[in-house]
Design an enzyme around this catalytic site. Structure first.
Site, mmCIF file in Angstrom:
data_model
loop_
_atom_site.group_PDB
_atom_site.id
_atom_site.type_symbol
_atom_site.label_atom_id
_atom_site.label_comp_id
_atom_site.label_asym_id
_atom_site.label_seq_id
_atom_site.Cartn_x
_atom_site.Cartn_y
_atom_site.Cartn_z
ATOM 1 N N ALA A 1 80.888 -18.545 -5.271
ATOM 2 C CA ALA A 1 80.077 -19.211 -6.153
ATOM 3 C C ALA A 1 80.700 -18.625 -7.757
ATOM 4 O O ALA A 1 79.569 -19.269 -8.754
ATOM 5 C CB ALA A 1 78.805 -18.598 -6.120
ATOM 6 N N LYS A 2 81.416 -17.742 -7.675
ATOM 7 C CA LYS A 2 81.838 -17.338 -8.873
ATOM 8 C C LYS A 2 82.656 -18.547 -9.591
ATOM 9 O O LYS A 2 83.298 -19.347 -9.591
ATOM 10 C CB LYS A 2 82.746 -16.057 -9.177
ATOM 11 C CG LYS A 2 82.361 -15.198 -8.272
ATOM 12 C CD LYS A 2 81.311 -14.442 -8.386
ATOM 13 C CE LYS A 2 80.930 -13.404 -7.655
ATOM 14 N NZ LYS A 2 79.688 -13.317 -7.412
ATOM 15 N N PRO A 3 82.845 -18.696 -11.257
ATOM 16 C CA PRO A 3 83.359 -19.620 -12.350
ATOM 17 C C PRO A 3 84.040 -19.726 -11.904
ATOM 18 O O PRO A 3 84.800 -21.311 -12.164
ATOM 19 C CB PRO A 3 83.264 -19.110 -13.477
ATOM 20 C CG PRO A 3 81.616 -17.389 -13.789
ATOM 21 C CD PRO A 3 81.937 -17.461 -11.810
#
Ligand SMILES: Cc1ncc(COP(=O)(O)O)c(C=O)c1O
Length: 403
Positions: free
Chosen positions: A209-211
């Site tokens: 879910a991180k950039p």
């Protein structure tokens, strides 16, 4: 196409229902999925699953992107922070200053090294560690005399860099290491410069879910410090001998089996490196797309909720989260759920109030902002590919709440 939701508990859930995803990984997959599949298949075929050539290539690409001398990939963002502490020799008797309002991993790694976390309040407009309160905390720890101030771990919460220019002045004044937990914010900048400009090392996470996320767990450390990098390499794989160690020791077996320090096993899988190489290729473009989505949210919601995110002049956020505040947050979250709009609360309890951390009370000053924010923050669905119609639907759901 599967729609992915990140639930409040942080778990990815696959679903074939076309509900609004909290974080949409599907559109990116449609875009570069074929390249990723080809890259992963290549790894499966060549068989170097551990520390294969893709790991080295990805590390080199990360260094080029971040303008860092070194990148050390590892198993996850939590290990990345712990590796930095180990590499710097932070341990028993040391105080490490961390924001009270962050994901638990920032503080969790500190007692793992034998050191103690000291919780510091955040600034109300950026959610990042407050330099003024930090200095007060350092003074309090010095006055108490039990712990030695050793390091600051600043967090770039929700994607926005912490105030590194101010933090680095304090770090220098007290002789502390300034470490950056950029798990949520790889690629963020201040006046075009990455946090490493002011820090000894930065840690990031490739949680999906991180950039910049992979298809599992992953993390990395960036540093310009050659000696630190050498120790990080050692700590990453069971504390094996570095070239410097080897040069000063007598042994006849493989250097790999000379364990000079207590390390860990924290390697980035070659398959994840192959995924990340493809994702990093489009990452700069995605950061730009994220700015458009955030700007539009700000325009549609500004003045209609307690607050929309404030990004400081000259700062670029990578928008890991788009977080607004509402006085009646829990009821708003329920209302959004009924309207089919997922949301998340990062974070409902500041760390000093967590049962596992309440024993760490040294230097703790006023943590009122962290406590207040934990009651009002709520993050809305966000992705670089969030289309205007879906965004309008999300905004309409927020604005239709009358609580
Ligand atoms: C601020 C912060 N630090 C550290 C971490 C840990 O990263 P990982 O989940 O890859 O261990 C996270 C991940 O959520 C985070 O948000």
């Amino acid at each position: 196409m599967a729609a992915y939701n990140i639930q409040a508990g942080g778990q990815l859930q696959g679903s074939s229902i076309m509900a609004i995803p909290f974080i949409d990984l599907g559109i990116q997959r449609e875009r570069i999925g074929a390249k990723i599949e080809e890259a992963v298949l290549k790894v499966i075929k060549h068989g170097a699953y551990i520390m294969g050539p893709e790991v080295r290539s990805f590390e080199a690409n990360m260094s080029a992107f971040a303008g860092s001398k070194h990148t050390l990939s590892c198993a996850n963002g939590t290990d990345a922070i712990e590796l930095i502490l180990l590499g710097l020799g932070v341990g028993k008797g040391d105080a490490v200053f961390v924001p009270a309002f962050t994901f638990v991993a920032t503080a969790e790694v500190v007692p793992m090294t034998g050191a103690e976390p000291v919780f510091v309040d955040i600034q109300a407009d950026t959610y990042n560690i407050d330099p003024v309160k930090l200095e007060a905390s350092i003074e309090a720890v010095l006055k108490e005399g039990r712990l030695k101030p050793a390091a600051i771990i600043a967090v770039d919460l929700f994607g926005q860099p912490a105030d590194y220019p101010a933090l680095s002045v304090i770090a220098k004044k007290y002789g502390l290491y300034l470490i950056c937990d950029s798990a949520q914010a790889f690629g963020c900048t201040i006046d075009g410069k990455q946090p490493l400009e002011w820090c000894v090392a930065t840690a990031t996470s490739f949680y999906p879910a991180k950039p910049l996320g992979c298809y599992g767990d992953g993390g990395a450390v960036a540093t310009n410090d050659d000696a630190l990098m050498e120790r990080l390499v050692s700590f990453r794989v069971h504390g094996g001998a570095t070239a410097t160690d080897a040069a000063t020791m007598n042994y006849t077996h493989e250097a790999k089996y000379l364990n000079v320090r207590i390390g860990m096993n924290s390697r980035l899988d070659t398959i994840q490196a192959a995924v990340l190489i493809e994702k990093l290729n489009i990452f700069a473009e995605e950061i730009a797309l994220r700015q458009n989505v955030a700007r539009r949210y700000n325009e549609l919601l500004g003045g209609k909720v307690i607050s929309v995110p404030h990004v400081k002049e000259g700062y670029v956020s990578t928008w890991a989260q788009y977080t607004i505040e509402h006085a009646n947050r829990d009821a708003l979250q329920l209302h959004l759920r009924e309207k089919g709009v997922p949301s998340a609360v990062y974070y409902p309890i500041p760390l000093h109030q967590q049962p596992g951390y309440s024993m760490f009370t040294s230097g703790t000053g006023d943590l009122a902002v962290s406590e207040a924010k934990s009651k009002t923050v709520i993050s809305l669905p966000f992705s670089p590919y969030l289309d205007a119609a879906t965004q309008d639907e999300i905004v309409a759901a927020v604005l239709s709440f009358e609580g």
